[in-house]
Write an enzyme that holds these catalytic residues in place. Structure first.
Site, mmCIF file in Angstrom:
data_model
loop_
_atom_site.group_PDB
_atom_site.id
_atom_site.type_symbol
_atom_site.label_atom_id
_atom_site.label_comp_id
_atom_site.label_asym_id
_atom_site.label_seq_id
_atom_site.Cartn_x
_atom_site.Cartn_y
_atom_site.Cartn_z
ATOM 1 N N GLY A 532 2.508 6.447 -8.312
ATOM 2 C CA GLY A 532 2.283 5.120 -8.871
ATOM 3 C C GLY A 532 1.258 4.364 -8.053
ATOM 4 O O GLY A 532 0.862 4.768 -6.958
ATOM 5 N N SER A 533 0.813 3.241 -8.620
ATOM 6 C CA SER A 533 -0.139 2.383 -7.918
ATOM 7 C C SER A 533 -0.047 0.985 -8.484
ATOM 8 O O SER A 533 0.481 0.774 -9.580
ATOM 9 C CB SER A 533 -1.567 2.922 -8.069
ATOM 10 O OG SER A 533 -1.957 2.943 -9.429
ATOM 11 N N PHE A 536 -0.634 -3.778 -4.686
ATOM 12 C CA PHE A 536 -0.355 -3.611 -3.266
ATOM 13 C C PHE A 536 -0.980 -2.343 -2.696
ATOM 14 O O PHE A 536 -1.231 -2.241 -1.511
ATOM 15 C CB PHE A 536 1.156 -3.535 -3.038
ATOM 16 C CG PHE A 536 1.729 -4.785 -2.500
ATOM 17 C CD1 PHE A 536 1.357 -5.252 -1.261
ATOM 18 C CD2 PHE A 536 2.643 -5.520 -3.224
ATOM 19 C CE1 PHE A 536 1.889 -6.414 -0.752
ATOM 20 C CE2 PHE A 536 3.174 -6.679 -2.730
ATOM 21 C CZ PHE A 536 2.799 -7.127 -1.495
ATOM 22 N N GLY A 537 -1.174 -1.337 -3.543
ATOM 23 C CA GLY A 537 -1.673 -0.070 -3.072
ATOM 24 C C GLY A 537 -1.081 1.063 -3.884
ATOM 25 O O GLY A 537 -0.700 0.882 -5.037
ATOM 26 N N SER A 538 -0.995 2.235 -3.282
ATOM 27 C CA SER A 538 -0.506 3.413 -3.972
ATOM 28 C C SER A 538 0.848 3.832 -3.418
ATOM 29 O O SER A 538 1.193 3.544 -2.275
ATOM 30 C CB SER A 538 -1.510 4.567 -3.815
ATOM 31 O OG SER A 538 -2.769 4.204 -4.357
ATOM 32 N N VAL A 539 1.615 4.567 -4.266
ATOM 33 C CA VAL A 539 2.954 5.021 -3.905
ATOM 34 C C VAL A 539 2.980 6.549 -3.978
ATOM 35 O O VAL A 539 2.471 7.137 -4.939
ATOM 36 C CB VAL A 539 4.018 4.424 -4.843
ATOM 37 C CG1 VAL A 539 5.422 4.810 -4.367
ATOM 38 C CG2 VAL A 539 3.891 2.919 -4.920
ATOM 39 N N ASP A 649 6.951 -11.305 -9.103
ATOM 40 C CA ASP A 649 6.230 -10.325 -9.928
ATOM 41 C C ASP A 649 7.222 -9.490 -10.729
ATOM 42 O O ASP A 649 7.228 -8.263 -10.666
ATOM 43 C CB ASP A 649 5.348 -9.436 -9.051
ATOM 44 C CG ASP A 649 4.296 -8.683 -9.866
ATOM 45 O OD1 ASP A 649 4.063 -9.074 -11.024
ATOM 46 O OD2 ASP A 649 3.715 -7.724 -9.350
#
Length: 876
Positions: A532-533, A536-539, A649
């Site tokens: 995921g992304s 905030f960034g990527s997971v 969010d």
């Protein structure tokens, strides 16, 4: 003399008026009613009784004290107080209680100001009724309940009364002072817990008499004919403690912190059954059984109190204090100017602490020296316990409760230490020989200090010159690669970058496991599997050494956030544990790397199951389960955490699912770096954050955000859950949609803005038309109606008109009736809907009305021109 006579005349007139008005009303009183203790002096303040006299409503004076009166409900035969209104602000003898068409009030003696009142009611009051079960109910003209005392318990529950998740009982300070004390019974989605200053000391699930019936989410605690139980929203029992049958039980949290259930053979009986339930059963499990640092030793059904070695009975309070000139370190003990000789005093072998039984350790798998370092670096830490078997560290904070004497076989498992200083703070006066020594030592000391000063200045000069050289090289390198800097370096950037080398020095209690960047590279196989992304960034998917799966998030773009602030917020969220919140397993703060390690959810985010055409369809029961789980998670962030956590969010992408167990788990994610709201704050101003389509109107206006901002976003999510598609898209409704607007609503025939369609269908009572057409009618209509009403109430433009997340959860699970949405508070949806068609003039009107933030301009999409879609969901 005339004034004295007048005073006596006035007194006797009040007195005889009270004698004349001796009879308490039975079952009902009506508006324009007023009562004071003086008027009901011969009934001891009782002004209303239930029909059979089992319960009384009174202006009650507990014990022999003369000054504090409370609006209370009492069990008549035993005079046990089962509910109190004005606990923290007592009345005096001349204060009055009034019932008007607007509500029930307790007034100050002058009658011009209120010290307690019911909240604003939905309809005029017709009567106040005291039921046979002890419930005090305000009724309207249709005999419908407008307010009831059962919904606002104080320190007791009666048979049939529910204590919902998120609610609590708070004990009184004493038998004569009903002010809320530090003991609470909290009900959560997994258990009912007794706490002292937030520290658990008893759980219903761990009680020796407790029986577990099923794995399910708890909705409420109740007592009834068979005993006390934790149950689901459908009434199914999760945990139960069975008691002998009794028609009336009173569960009460005493001022000593003990929970007692008293049972009666008949409701009007004054004699209780002999087998009363008491928790905790042992005196030594109570937080203050022997006072602060007193040592409790259990001996059968009794207990005795001692002081540990090197401690003696305290002269100024109950409990024990250090001897031999030592005193407890103050809360500013890490300030070496105030406490230069802070050290640790061993409590002795075979001693445990009451609060460690149900509490999570600050660290696990570390040495005792690490534990001591944690306490030393934390000014509020007053001591620690180190469990040698699990290598776990538990920190203590003032006030410290009682200690427990353990078996000799366990003597090596717990090592307890308290932080102390010398009684003179390390400022010992010189002894009689010091005058002879001082002239000899002074020249040597002065020379030594001078040498240290010179060396110190030299070292500081050298460090600064080295930093300047590094900065110069860094700037040259950046200029060669990226060109000149586009903006000056801020103070926060400088704080973050210059101190990264020292981040290992930050040791905050309560932090979860800290990983190095190299460890997380290994855990994720060098960040190979991206799952995921977002802003905030990527997971990335990873696997820890214990074979458990985790999701590792690489945070980008938070360089302006100070390192200690980052660690502090991690400490806060690392201690948040709830069945509907994704658990933080650890973090990394090394150099410029900022990573969060979460538990892994195998089905990913809700949007995958909800919006993607491929894959299994979410059936209606699953959607209700997801909606309720997410609501409970947000409710816990808002009402179960201190400080309160605002998510900022809320969207389907941040609701995660896992189906490896018997039931699907629903968990809120990405609340890690949200905003914290203290008890003193009702709202706050902050930079815009969140995702387009879920942003509340207050983001676009010059007003503070609050927990109701999350409620708005959740309302949008509810609509997407029931419809199975995004609320906002760039296309017209597809031809397969079964939503058709009436001819009178020409605007909506073209609009694809689903919240507007939901409002119109609600007004027409056509709820089934709003369900996902892929379900082909497989919905529970009453649940669908409840979800639509709840969602629209969440979307009220005025945040004050939106329900809290606790109420949202209650409405979704059906434990309270869903509010009726206010059409006048939803008119802005029509503006949004029309604007969605591309009418620039209407969009401009909308943004002029909603977007009056300072210096903010708007584009024809209704969002500030300087905000890109990425920024709207960017770093919090």
């Amino acid at each position: 003399m005339p004034s004295t006579f007048l005073y006596l005349l006035l007194f006797f007139s009040f007195y005889f008026h009270g004698i004349a008005a001796t009879g308490a009303e039975i079952e009902y009183i009506y508006p324009n009613f007023s009562a004071s203790n003086l008027f009901y002096i011969n009934t001891d303040g009782v002004f209303l009784t239930s029909r059979s006299g089992t319960f009384q409503a009174a202006l009650y004076k507990p014990g022999t004290q003369q000054y504090s009166y409370y609006l209370s409900v009492l069990h008549s035969p035993t005079q046990m107080v089962v509910w109190t209104a004005n606990r923290n602000i007592p009345m005096d003898r001349t204060s009055t209680v009034e019932l008007t068409t607007e509500g029930l009030y307790a007034n100050y003696p002058n009658g011009n100001s209120k010290l307690w009142s019911t909240p604003p009611l939905k309809a005029p009051v017709k009567s106040l009724r005291l039921l046979e079960n002890g419930n005090l109910v305000i009724l309207d003209a249709m005999n419908a309940s407008l307010w009831q005392s059962f919904d606002h318990p104080s320190d007791a529950l009666l048979s049939g009364q529910l204590l919902s998740v998120g609610a609590y009982l708070a004990s009184s300070t004493s038998d004569t002072d009903y002010t809320e004390s530090d003991y609470r019974l909290d009900v959560g989605p997994t258990d009912a817990i007794l706490k002292w200053l937030g520290i658990p000391y008893w759980r219903l699930s761990n009680d020796m008499n407790s029986v577990k019936d099923r794995d399910a989410t708890v909705a409420y605690l109740t007592i009834n004919d068979s005993g006390v139980s934790l149950a689901t929203s459908s009434g199914a029992v999760v945990y139960q403690i069975t008691l002998d049958a009794a028609p009336l039980r009173i569960l009460k949290l005493g001022s000593d912190g003990r929970l007692r259930i008293t049972s009666f053979e008949t409701a009007n009986s004054s004699v209780a059954q002999s087998n009363a339930f008491v928790a905790p059963s042992s005196n030594c499990d109570l937080p203050l059984s022997c006072g602060s640092l007193g040592l409790c030793s259990a001996q059968g059904n009794s207990s005795s109190c001692f002081c540990p070695p090197n401690f003696a009975s305290s002269t100024h309070a109950s409990g024990c204090s250090p001897v031999n000139g030592n005193v407890f370190a103050a809360n500013n003990s890490c300030n070496t100017k105030d406490n230069p000789d802070a050290s640790y005093l061993y409590l002795g072998s075979g001693i445990a602490y009451f609060g460690n039984k149900f509490r999570n350790a600050a660290t696990v798998g570390k040495s005792r020296s690490t534990c001591e370092t944690l306490c030393t670096s934390n000014c509020s830490c007053s001591g620690y316990f180190y469990d040698t078997s699990s290598r776990s560290c538990f920190l203590l904070q003032q006030p410290i409760g009682s200690l427990i004497s353990t078996n000799s076989s366990e003597s090596g498992l717990n090592l307890g230490y308290v932080k102390i200083v010398n009684s003179d703070g390390g400022k010992n006066k010189p002894n009689s020989s010091s005058p002879k020594i001082v002239p000899i030592l002074l020249p040597s000391i002065a020379a030594f200090l001078a040498m240290l000063t010179v060396c110190g200045f030299g070292f500081v000069w050298w460090r600064r010159s080295q930093k300047k050289i590094r900065k110069s090289k860094s700037s040259i390198t950046k200029s060669m690669i990226h060109g000149p800097l586009s903006r000056p370096v801020s103070d926060s950037d400088r704080l973050f970058s210059e101190n990264d080398d020292d981040i290992s020095e930050i040791l905050l209690p309560g932090l979860p496991t800290r990983f190095s960047f190299e460890e997380l590279e290994e855990v994720t196989s060098n960040f190979q599997t991206k799952i995921g992304s977002g802003g905030f960034g990527s997971v990335y998917k990873g696997e820890l050494a214990d074979r458990s799966l985790v999701a590792v998030k690489k945070i980008e773009g938070v360089g302006v956030q100070g390192r200690k602030e980052f660690c502090t917020e991690i400490a806060v969220i690392g201690n948040i544990h709830h069945v509907n919140l994704v658990r933080l397993r650890g973090y990394c703060a090394q150099g410029s790397h900022r990573l969060l390690v979460y538990e892994y959810m195998n089905r990913g985010s809700l949007d995958r199951s909800l919006f993607r055409p491929t894959g299994p369809l979410l059936e209606w029961a699953d959607r209700m389960h997801v909606a309720l789980g997410a609501a409970r998670g947000l409710a816990y962030l808002h009402s179960g955490c201190q400080p309160k956590v605002l998510h900022c969010d809320v969207k389907p992408e941040n609701i995660l699912l896992d189906d490896e167990g018997k039931t699907t788990l629903v968990k809120i994610a990405d609340f890690g770096l949200a905003k914290l709201l203290t008890q003193e704050q009702s709202g706050l101003f902050t930079t815009m954050r969140g995702t387009r389509g879920y942003l509340a109107p207050e983001w676009l206006s010059n007003t503070p955000i609050s927990d109701r901002t999350d409620v708005y976003s959740f309302g949008m999510v509810l609509l997407e859950i029931l419809r199975g598609r995004k609320n906002r898209s760039e296309r017209v409704a597809d031809s397969n949609s079964n939503i058709s607007s009436t001819s009178t609503e020409s605007v909506s025939t073209k609009s694809d803005y689903f919240p507007l369609i939901a409002l119109e269908k609600y007004e027409q009572k056509l709820y089934v038309d709003l369900a996902d057409p892929r379900l082909e009618g497989r919905v529970e209509v009453h649940e669908l109606e409840r979800m639509v009403k709840t969602a629209l109430c969440c979307l009220h433009e005025d945040p004050g008109l939106r329900p809290s997340m606790t109420l949202v959860a209650a409405m979704l699970e059906g434990t309270m009736e869903a509010w009726e949405p206010r059409a006048e508070a939803l008119g802005f949806l029509r503006v949004y809907g029309r604007g969605f068609l591309g009418n620039a003039m209407e969009i401009e009107d909308m943004t002029n009305r909603l977007g009056r933030s300072q210096g903010t301009t708007a584009t024809n999409s209704g969002w500030p021109s300087y905000m890109s879609s990425n920024e709207l969901s960017g770093p919090r």
